[in-house]
Design a protein around this motif. Structure first.
Motif, PDB file in Angstrom:
ATOM      1  N   MET B  39       0.707  -1.260   0.190  1.00 53.30           N
ATOM      2  CA  MET B  39       0.020  -0.137   0.070  1.00 53.30           C
ATOM      3  C   MET B  39       0.812   1.235  -0.182  1.00 53.30           C
ATOM      4  O   MET B  39       0.320   2.342  -0.327  1.00 53.30           O
ATOM      5  CB  MET B  39      -1.028  -0.091   1.177  1.00 53.30           C
ATOM      6  N   ALA B  74      -2.047   3.765  -0.899  1.00 55.24           N
ATOM      7  CA  ALA B  74      -3.272   3.899  -0.074  1.00 55.24           C
ATOM      8  C   ALA B  74      -3.938   5.289  -0.345  1.00 55.24           C
ATOM      9  O   ALA B  74      -5.102   5.367  -0.048  1.00 55.24           O
ATOM     10  CB  ALA B  74      -2.443   3.872   1.383  1.00 55.24           C
ATOM     11  N   GLU B  75      -3.148   6.192  -0.443  1.00 55.05           N
ATOM     12  CA  GLU B  75      -3.567   7.625  -0.817  1.00 55.05           C
ATOM     13  C   GLU B  75      -4.676   7.405  -1.815  1.00 55.05           C
ATOM     14  O   GLU B  75      -5.847   8.252  -1.701  1.00 55.05           O
ATOM     15  CB  GLU B  75      -2.400   8.348  -1.053  1.00 55.05           C
ATOM     16  N   SER B  77      -6.450   5.122  -2.982  1.00 56.27           N
ATOM     17  CA  SER B  77      -7.665   4.339  -2.484  1.00 56.27           C
ATOM     18  C   SER B  77      -8.485   5.213  -1.623  1.00 56.27           C
ATOM     19  O   SER B  77      -9.606   5.559  -1.879  1.00 56.27           O
ATOM     20  CB  SER B  77      -7.132   3.391  -1.639  1.00 56.27           C
ATOM     21  N   ALA B  78      -7.822   6.209  -0.522  1.00 53.61           N
ATOM     22  CA  ALA B  78      -8.465   7.116   0.079  1.00 53.61           C
ATOM     23  C   ALA B  78      -9.048   8.322  -0.611  1.00 53.61           C
ATOM     24  O   ALA B  78     -10.170   8.685  -0.267  1.00 53.61           O
ATOM     25  CB  ALA B  78      -7.527   7.527   1.450  1.00 53.61           C
ATOM     26  N   LEU B  79      -8.324   8.923  -1.691  1.00 47.57           N
ATOM     27  CA  LEU B  79      -8.779   9.908  -2.228  1.00 47.57           C
ATOM     28  C   LEU B  79      -9.871   9.642  -3.181  1.00 47.57           C
ATOM     29  O   LEU B  79     -10.835  10.509  -3.428  1.00 47.57           O
ATOM     30  CB  LEU B  79      -7.691  10.704  -2.918  1.00 47.57           C
ATOM     31  N   ARG B  81     -11.850   7.151  -2.699  1.00 54.55           N
ATOM     32  CA  ARG B  81     -12.782   6.471  -1.832  1.00 54.55           C
ATOM     33  C   ARG B  81     -13.375   5.287  -2.430  1.00 54.55           C
ATOM     34  O   ARG B  81     -14.505   4.821  -2.573  1.00 54.55           O
ATOM     35  CB  ARG B  81     -14.074   7.384  -1.722  1.00 54.55           C
ATOM     36  N   VAL B  82     -12.399   4.229  -2.833  1.00 55.86           N
ATOM     37  CA  VAL B  82     -12.583   2.848  -3.407  1.00 55.86           C
ATOM     38  C   VAL B  82     -11.850   2.231  -2.267  1.00 55.86           C
ATOM     39  O   VAL B  82     -10.589   2.301  -1.941  1.00 55.86           O
ATOM     40  CB  VAL B  82     -12.165   2.685  -4.707  1.00 55.86           C
ATOM     41  N   PRO B  83     -12.365   0.938  -1.968  1.00 53.61           N
ATOM     42  CA  PRO B  83     -11.713  -0.137  -1.182  1.00 53.61           C
ATOM     43  C   PRO B  83     -10.229  -0.209  -1.619  1.00 53.61           C
ATOM     44  O   PRO B  83      -9.983  -0.322  -3.029  1.00 53.61           O
ATOM     45  CB  PRO B  83     -12.532  -1.220  -1.248  1.00 53.61           C
ATOM     46  N   LEU B  84      -9.355  -0.346  -0.907  1.00 54.76           N
ATOM     47  CA  LEU B  84      -7.850  -0.616  -1.299  1.00 54.76           C
ATOM     48  C   LEU B  84      -7.666  -1.863  -2.105  1.00 54.76           C
ATOM     49  O   LEU B  84      -6.917  -1.725  -3.203  1.00 54.76           O
ATOM     50  CB  LEU B  84      -7.054  -0.897   0.340  1.00 54.76           C
ATOM     51  N   ARG B  88      -5.968  -1.549  -5.761  1.00 56.06           N
ATOM     52  CA  ARG B  88      -4.531  -2.409  -6.262  1.00 56.06           C
ATOM     53  C   ARG B  88      -4.844  -2.781  -7.532  1.00 56.06           C
ATOM     54  O   ARG B  88      -4.022  -2.909  -8.404  1.00 56.06           O
ATOM     55  CB  ARG B  88      -4.794  -3.314  -5.049  1.00 56.06           C
TER      56      ARG B  88
END
Lengths: 152, 127
Positions: B39, B74-75, B77-79, B81-84, B88
């Protein structure tokens, strides 16, 4: 809430992004021209542990933010990081400078080993978060240097 | 592309109500990426800013816009708003198509090395 790993945002030490989909706060801060520190904040509840497994890999360490009014909520997090052999410190979260329990009471309640630091912190205050992170990295360094094979 | 329109597109993407269906639809139902992606793996776009990307799916466009500056998995995914797991799959697909370049972390047996810890410490103290 538990901060695993490290990072922050460009404006300060408080993560700015809350994402309910992935249940993760995220932030980063540039430490020098080629070094970025990442902070990930995840909830402490058991159902989010699948994320922790990812977060601890390659992480410097974790801050377990403890609300002393609900100490028992922190037991699983402490167990988890001990088991994962990830360096961690306990951040006693205070409100308005009030800390209802002292460090020794918390150490006893959590049955923490003597070498694990307990620091008072206010997660909303930049300087407080900064000094908590410094304690964590110092602790991680101590673990790496003095006790090879034993971390936490 | 490169104009404010793409930033608007990203913002619209982020504001869409989250649905449990869409993320895994865009991965074709796959939950495992074709390459292992930590991540903290850093991602940056290889598409030149002037290139037309309107043919790409919205998720690729959004990742492309984000990764004009280097971002971690990770960023992204967070920005977005989708699951990690979805991030990936998308990122590793984009890498396979040459749309993004990946920089895998260098870890000493999975742990940050001493030199890195010292740099982090002095960096924190300078803040």
């Amino acid at each position: 809430m538990t901060d695993a790993s490290a990072g922050i945002d460009d404006l300060g030490l408080i993560p700015r992004k809350t994402t309910t989909t992935v249940a993760m706060d995220f932030g980063r801060v540039s430490l020098d021209s080629e070094l970025i520190l990442y902070l990930f904040g995840t909830p402490g509840q058991h159902r989010f542990w699948f994320m922790w497994d990812d977060l601890v890999r390659g992480a410097i360490g974790a801050v377990v933010l403890v609300d002393t009014r609900r100490l028992a909520d922190s037991f699983p997090a402490v167990d988890y990081f001990e088991e994962a052999k990830l360096p961690f410190v306990i951040g006693l979260n205070g409100w308005e400078g009030q800390y209802p329990h002292n460090e020794e009471e918390v150490r006893d309640a959590l049955t923490l080993a003597p070498h694990i630091p307990i620091v008072r912190t206010d997660a909303r205050q930049r300087e407080s978060v900064k000094s908590t992170l410094i304690s964590l990295v110092e602790h991680a360094l101590t673990m790496r240097v003095s006790v090879p094979g034993r971390r936490g | 592309m490169g104009g404010p329109g793409w930033e608007d597109g990203l913002r619209r993407y982020q504001q869409e109500p989250s649905s449990p269906v869409r993320p895994f639809t865009v991965t074709g139902g796959r939950t495992t990426p074709r390459t292992h992606l930590a991540m903290e793996t850093l991602v940056h776009s290889t598409i030149p800013p002037y290139q037309d990307i309107s043919g790409l799916i919205p998720e690729y466009q959004a990742i492309n816009t984000l990764c004009r500056q280097v971002r971690s998995v990770a960023e992204i995914s967070a920005l977005l708003r989708v699951p990690l797991g979805v991030a990936r799959v998308l990122i590793s697909d984009m890498a396979a198509e040459g749309l993004v370049q990946l920089h895998q972390p260098q870890l000493d047996a999975g742990k940050p090395d001493l030199n890195l810890l010292e740099r982090v410490l002095s960096g924190l103290r300078r803040l």
